[in-house]
Design a protein around this motif. Structure first.
Motif, mmCIF file in Angstrom:
data_model
loop_
_atom_site.group_PDB
_atom_site.id
_atom_site.type_symbol
_atom_site.label_atom_id
_atom_site.label_comp_id
_atom_site.label_asym_id
_atom_site.label_seq_id
_atom_site.Cartn_x
_atom_site.Cartn_y
_atom_site.Cartn_z
ATOM 1 N N LEU A 1 16.101 -8.237 -10.794
ATOM 2 C CA LEU A 1 14.753 -8.677 -11.150
ATOM 3 C C LEU A 1 14.241 -9.750 -10.192
ATOM 4 O O LEU A 1 13.066 -9.741 -9.798
ATOM 5 N N LEU A 2 15.099 -10.689 -9.808
ATOM 6 C CA LEU A 2 14.693 -11.722 -8.843
ATOM 7 C C LEU A 2 14.332 -11.100 -7.499
ATOM 8 O O LEU A 2 13.357 -11.510 -6.850
ATOM 9 N N LYS A 3 15.114 -10.130 -7.081
ATOM 10 C CA LYS A 3 14.831 -9.458 -5.811
ATOM 11 C C LYS A 3 13.490 -8.729 -5.877
ATOM 12 O O LYS A 3 12.684 -8.782 -4.935
ATOM 13 N N GLN A 4 13.213 -8.071 -7.003
ATOM 14 C CA GLN A 4 11.929 -7.397 -7.163
ATOM 15 C C GLN A 4 10.775 -8.409 -7.177
ATOM 16 O O GLN A 4 9.719 -8.170 -6.600
ATOM 17 N N ALA A 5 10.982 -9.545 -7.864
ATOM 18 C CA ALA A 5 9.941 -10.564 -7.926
ATOM 19 C C ALA A 5 9.659 -11.135 -6.542
ATOM 20 O O ALA A 5 8.496 -11.377 -6.182
ATOM 21 N N ARG A 6 10.695 -11.365 -5.765
ATOM 22 C CA ARG A 6 10.490 -11.857 -4.399
ATOM 23 C C ARG A 6 9.694 -10.857 -3.579
ATOM 24 O O ARG A 6 8.818 -11.229 -2.787
ATOM 25 N N GLY A 7 9.990 -9.581 -3.765
ATOM 26 C CA GLY A 7 9.238 -8.550 -3.047
ATOM 27 C C GLY A 7 7.781 -8.537 -3.458
ATOM 28 O O GLY A 7 6.880 -8.360 -2.622
ATOM 29 N N MET A 8 7.532 -8.751 -4.756
ATOM 30 C CA MET A 8 6.148 -8.777 -5.229
ATOM 31 C C MET A 8 5.403 -9.979 -4.666
ATOM 32 O O MET A 8 4.225 -9.887 -4.311
ATOM 33 N N VAL A 9 6.083 -11.127 -4.621
ATOM 34 C CA VAL A 9 5.443 -12.331 -4.096
ATOM 35 C C VAL A 9 5.101 -12.147 -2.624
ATOM 36 O O VAL A 9 4.049 -12.590 -2.158
ATOM 37 N N GLN A 10 5.976 -11.494 -1.892
ATOM 38 C CA GLN A 10 5.706 -11.279 -0.471
ATOM 39 C C GLN A 10 4.564 -10.281 -0.269
ATOM 40 O O GLN A 10 3.809 -10.372 0.686
ATOM 41 N N LYS A 11 4.416 -9.328 -1.184
ATOM 42 C CA LYS A 11 3.362 -8.328 -1.053
ATOM 43 C C LYS A 11 2.044 -8.799 -1.674
ATOM 44 O O LYS A 11 1.015 -8.178 -1.462
ATOM 45 N N ALA A 12 2.070 -9.875 -2.450
ATOM 46 C CA ALA A 12 0.883 -10.321 -3.179
ATOM 47 C C ALA A 12 -0.305 -10.631 -2.273
ATOM 48 O O ALA A 12 -1.435 -10.211 -2.581
ATOM 49 N N PRO A 13 -0.151 -11.354 -1.145
ATOM 50 C CA PRO A 13 -1.330 -11.627 -0.299
ATOM 51 C C PRO A 13 -1.981 -10.346 0.218
ATOM 52 O O PRO A 13 -3.207 -10.229 0.224
ATOM 53 N N GLN B 1 -1.909 -7.401 -1.206
ATOM 54 C CA GLN B 1 -2.540 -6.733 -2.322
ATOM 55 C C GLN B 1 -3.840 -7.441 -2.710
ATOM 56 O O GLN B 1 -4.826 -6.787 -3.086
ATOM 57 N N MET B 2 -3.857 -8.782 -2.644
ATOM 58 C CA MET B 2 -5.079 -9.526 -2.954
ATOM 59 C C MET B 2 -6.179 -9.194 -1.942
ATOM 60 O O MET B 2 -7.340 -9.020 -2.313
ATOM 61 N N GLU B 3 -5.812 -9.109 -0.674
ATOM 62 C CA GLU B 3 -6.791 -8.762 0.355
ATOM 63 C C GLU B 3 -7.343 -7.358 0.107
ATOM 64 O O GLU B 3 -8.553 -7.119 0.214
ATOM 65 N N ASN B 4 -6.470 -6.427 -0.239
ATOM 66 C CA ASN B 4 -6.924 -5.064 -0.530
ATOM 67 C C ASN B 4 -7.853 -5.057 -1.738
ATOM 68 O O ASN B 4 -8.879 -4.351 -1.745
ATOM 69 N N ALA B 5 -7.499 -5.823 -2.772
ATOM 70 C CA ALA B 5 -8.335 -5.877 -3.970
ATOM 71 C C ALA B 5 -9.701 -6.483 -3.649
ATOM 72 O O ALA B 5 -10.744 -5.978 -4.110
ATOM 73 N N LYS B 6 -9.734 -7.576 -2.860
ATOM 74 C CA LYS B 6 -11.003 -8.192 -2.476
ATOM 75 C C LYS B 6 -11.870 -7.208 -1.690
ATOM 76 O O LYS B 6 -13.084 -7.099 -1.910
ATOM 77 N N ARG B 7 -11.230 -6.490 -0.772
ATOM 78 C CA ARG B 7 -11.961 -5.510 0.034
ATOM 79 C C ARG B 7 -12.535 -4.411 -0.847
ATOM 80 O O ARG B 7 -13.708 -4.028 -0.714
ATOM 81 N N ARG B 8 -11.752 -3.911 -1.795
ATOM 82 C CA ARG B 8 -12.237 -2.851 -2.691
ATOM 83 C C ARG B 8 -13.376 -3.344 -3.585
ATOM 84 O O ARG B 8 -14.351 -2.621 -3.803
ATOM 85 N N VAL B 9 -13.231 -4.577 -4.102
ATOM 86 C CA VAL B 9 -14.301 -5.132 -4.933
ATOM 87 C C VAL B 9 -15.572 -5.285 -4.108
ATOM 88 O O VAL B 9 -16.687 -4.963 -4.564
#
Length: 142
Positions: free
Chosen positions: A103-115, A117-125
């Motif tokens: 779970l920690l490894k998955q969370a670290r992966g999500m944190v690294q991918k979060a920026p 994903q946020m950029e993609n979400a902003k672009r889509r919005v």
């Protein structure tokens, strides 16, 4: 009868020649046999002595085992249950630790991918907002 004996002897010699290898063993093969033969014999002797000791020990201790069996059986059951409990506890602990690590490894992966994903979400919005504006303008014109 002499011819038959000679023919039989000749046949036996030819049969033995067929069993023997054509070439001589190498020096390394001879050395391996010379070292492994005594070692194997010694280990076989130790195995025999161990078996003999086990049989003698069992023969001598059987009366004691029968005499003390009302105490030994519950004690053995207690030891077996304790060992099973300790092993089960260890297995469950390792399973818990490995799942937390996953779970920690998955969370670290999500944190690294979060920026990203946020950029993609902003672009889509932004694209959706722009599309809504253009539709609203087209609706006003019509």
């Amino acid at each position: 009868m002499g011819d038959r004996d000679r023919a039989r002897e000749r046949h036996t010699i030819e049969a033995m020649r067929d069993l023997l290898p054509e070439k001589e063993p190498s020096a390394s093969q001879a050395l391996a046999v010379a070292t492994l033969l005594p070692l194997g014999g010694g280990l076989l002797a130790l195995a025999g002595l161990t078996l003999l000791g086990s049989v003698i020990g069992l023969a001598l201790l059987t009366p004691l085992l029968l005499l003390f069996s009302p105490v030994l059986v519950p004690a053995a059951l207690l030891v077996a249950l304790t060992v099973a409990g300790v092993l089960t506890s260890g297995a469950l602990g390792l399973t818990g630790l490995s799942s937390i690590w996953y779970l920690l490894k998955q969370a670290r992966g999500m944190v690294q991918k979060a920026p990203e994903q946020m950029e993609n979400a902003k672009r889509r919005v932004g694209e959706a907002a722009q599309a809504a504006r253009s539709r609203a303008e087209e609706t006003k014109r019509a």
